[in-house]
Design an enzyme around this catalytic site. Sequence first.
Site, PDB file in Angstrom:
ATOM      1  CB  CYS A   2     -33.795   1.680  13.640  1.00  0.00           C
ATOM      2  SG  CYS A   2     -32.422   2.825  13.778  1.00  0.00           S
ATOM      3  NE  ARG A  27     -35.834  -3.835  15.152  1.00  0.00           N
ATOM      4  CZ  ARG A  27     -35.720  -4.715  14.170  1.00  0.00           C
ATOM      5  NH1 ARG A  27     -36.277  -5.900  14.281  1.00  0.00           N
ATOM      6  NH2 ARG A  27     -35.037  -4.441  13.082  1.00  0.00           N
ATOM      7  CD1 TRP A  74     -28.920   1.708  19.020  1.00  0.00           C
ATOM      8  CD2 TRP A  74     -27.701   1.840  17.142  1.00  0.00           C
ATOM      9  NE1 TRP A  74     -27.650   1.272  19.309  1.00  0.00           N
ATOM     10  CE2 TRP A  74     -26.876   1.346  18.182  1.00  0.00           C
ATOM     11  CE3 TRP A  74     -27.135   2.005  15.879  1.00  0.00           C
ATOM     12  CZ2 TRP A  74     -25.537   1.014  17.989  1.00  0.00           C
ATOM     13  CZ3 TRP A  74     -25.809   1.684  15.682  1.00  0.00           C
ATOM     14  CH2 TRP A  74     -25.024   1.189  16.729  1.00  0.00           C
ATOM     15  CG  ASN A  98     -35.636   0.768  10.690  1.00  0.00           C
ATOM     16  OD1 ASN A  98     -35.771   1.791  11.357  1.00  0.00           O
ATOM     17  ND2 ASN A  98     -36.223  -0.376  11.007  1.00  0.00           N
ATOM     18  N   GLY A  99     -31.925   1.957   8.376  1.00  0.00           N
ATOM     19  CA  GLY A  99     -30.864   1.735   7.406  1.00  0.00           C
ATOM     20  C   GLY A  99     -29.954   2.943   7.278  1.00  0.00           C
ATOM     21  CD  GLU A 490     -22.188 -16.103  23.560  1.00  0.00           C
ATOM     22  OE1 GLU A 490     -23.356 -15.790  23.835  1.00  0.00           O
ATOM     23  OE2 GLU A 490     -21.544 -15.580  22.620  1.00  0.00           O
ATOM     24  CE  LYS A 494     -24.963 -13.747  25.245  1.00  0.00           C
ATOM     25  NZ  LYS A 494     -24.223 -13.212  24.094  1.00  0.00           N
ATOM     26  CD  GLU A 497     -23.592  -9.061  24.055  1.00  0.00           C
ATOM     27  OE1 GLU A 497     -24.050  -8.822  22.934  1.00  0.00           O
ATOM     28  OE2 GLU A 497     -23.835 -10.120  24.658  1.00  0.00           O
ATOM     29  CG  HIS A 513       2.400 -17.938  23.942  1.00  0.00           C
ATOM     30  ND1 HIS A 513       3.704 -18.115  23.575  1.00  0.00           N
ATOM     31  CD2 HIS A 513       1.867 -19.172  24.077  1.00  0.00           C
ATOM     32  CE1 HIS A 513       3.966 -19.406  23.470  1.00  0.00           C
ATOM     33  NE2 HIS A 513       2.865 -20.073  23.783  1.00  0.00           N
ATOM     34  CE  LYS A 612     -32.162 -10.596  20.121  1.00  0.00           C
ATOM     35  NZ  LYS A 612     -31.300 -11.419  20.993  1.00  0.00           N
TER      36      LYS A 612
END
Length: 617
Positions: A2, A27, A74, A98-99, A490, A494, A497, A513, A612
């Site tokens: 947002c 964002r 968002w 926002n929130g 990481e 990526k 994502e 395992h 973001k």
Amino acid sequence: MCGIVGAIADRDVVPVLIDGLKRLEYRGYDSAGIAVVADGDVRRVRRTGRVAEMEAAAQGEGVQARLGIGHTRWATHGGVTEANAHPHISHGVALVHNGIIENHEQQRERLQQLGYQFESQTDTEVIAHLIHHYLKQGDDPGSGPGRGLLGALQRVVKELHGAYALAVVSRKEPGRMVVARMGCPLLVGLGEGENFVASDVSAIVQSTRRVIFLEEGDTAELTRDGVRVFDADNAEVRRDEHLSDVSLASLELGPYRHFMQKEIHEQPRAIGDTLEAIIDANAFEPALFGKDAGEVLREVDGVQILACGTSFYAGSVARYWIEAISGLPCSVEIASEYRYRKAVANPNHLIVTISQSGETLDTMEALKYAKSLGHDKTLSICNVPESAIPRASRLVFYTRAGAEIGVASTKAFTTQLVGLFALAATLAKLHGRLDAEQEAEHIEALRHLPGSVQHALNLEPQIASWAESFAPKQNALFLGRGVHYPIALEGALKLKEISYIHAEAYPAGELKHGPLALVDAAMPVVVIAPNDNLLEKVKSNMQEVRARGGELFVFTDQDSHFAESEGVHVIRTPRHVGVLSPIVHTIPVQLLAYHAALSRGTDVDKPRNLAKAVTVE
């Protein structure tokens, strides 16, 4: 996650709002809208999808005004619909938010009993109706602090439970905007005869670089002539003015196809800038972390790192460094888990929080929780000066990555690693575990690090050809050992994502395992295999994969001694750079994810469902 922008001026602010929303697209969002006060009324334009669609609608309707607010949403409460998009309006009061408001259901029930009708499924509409409710009961508009629109907002926020950044306008007060902040970032931009509000300085940098960062519980009133800020007790206060160093150039693509590609290639410069103070001093000085860092860091007998997502993986690398170099015990925990468990506190441990934005809600709340347990030795590693987490920390190390626009973090991650390595070395020095010769060796390695990263970037054409093999796949497995296992994590993150390929990472020794059951010719296996003391172990794990028909894609070093063969593809990064190897080996996995996403045609900079800056739970 947002975005908010608002403006009050003697010029048409609609272009300012739309430009600001475009700069906030990184964002993450699924709808956009603006509301302006003009000709005695509030006009609103909202659309699901991209800002460009809302912009076209606003232009088609000829919307112009000197006061307005805008938002990229968002979805949290309610689906992706125009009715749920911001701004929300109640009888001439418009606001963006926002929130998340945790007690919105109780407030909704109360307002329905008062006769208010709801058009959306959002928690935000509750706030709009509450403000209108108190305006009806309140004093004359604009007659001073605690009265009119400002007074109504100040009454409402006392009743809200949760996190919020709010910007509010009303048709009855066309000469002012009021705002509030609790738990979500919000700043005020100062101009000449005009003023602005935004959740991110990038939204207003084209109009002003002079900013005020609102603190927890603040409300503020903006007119064309000035800004007044009030604390949580509604007392007028002064907040320091800052000159933002965000450049317009950092917000433009330049010759690159995507911001992610640009930011991957900016890493030599970002790392060099982050290293500047260390290289200039030719030493690991406690002053890197704050004026009383020497005293604090000498006293600690352990380190606990709290972070989320990519920052958590940076912390996971740091655990190896801190324990190996300084000899201090180190634990790493996901912030959203730590904040909800009964932790056993050791006040002599250093609490390290890591956040690119400095506003990650779970990390901020984890820091608050740690402090409530008696931890007063706190340090943040952050990329945004004056953001919430650094302000709440005793010590701070600012990375100098510059603005990062792509949702998938790249240069923020590698500069976080630089800061964490500096912390490990500084702790070792203060605790008698780093002599002058070792310090000089580490600094020399850091001095050459930007060049090693650039050499890794030069492998892009080879990595791009590999990515074509990944594009049709649905799954991938990443393997690493020791300090390189978090780099495998990481790399998997990526890939998932931005390409939407399901990817997992495992310590290579864990193959037998369980994960080995998944290996077949349809699942590419990426291996981080630098020439370190675990290389022979990794080679054995690779043989296990080949024996099951798996295809290997291996990132290794120039001085590693094994060749390509059928089903084993090898790309060699520069010679092994020792303890800093995880930073260099991050570059290939970033490039692999980027080019796999290109091949699949996904939206690289704005992957679906992600944001973001994660400022809600």
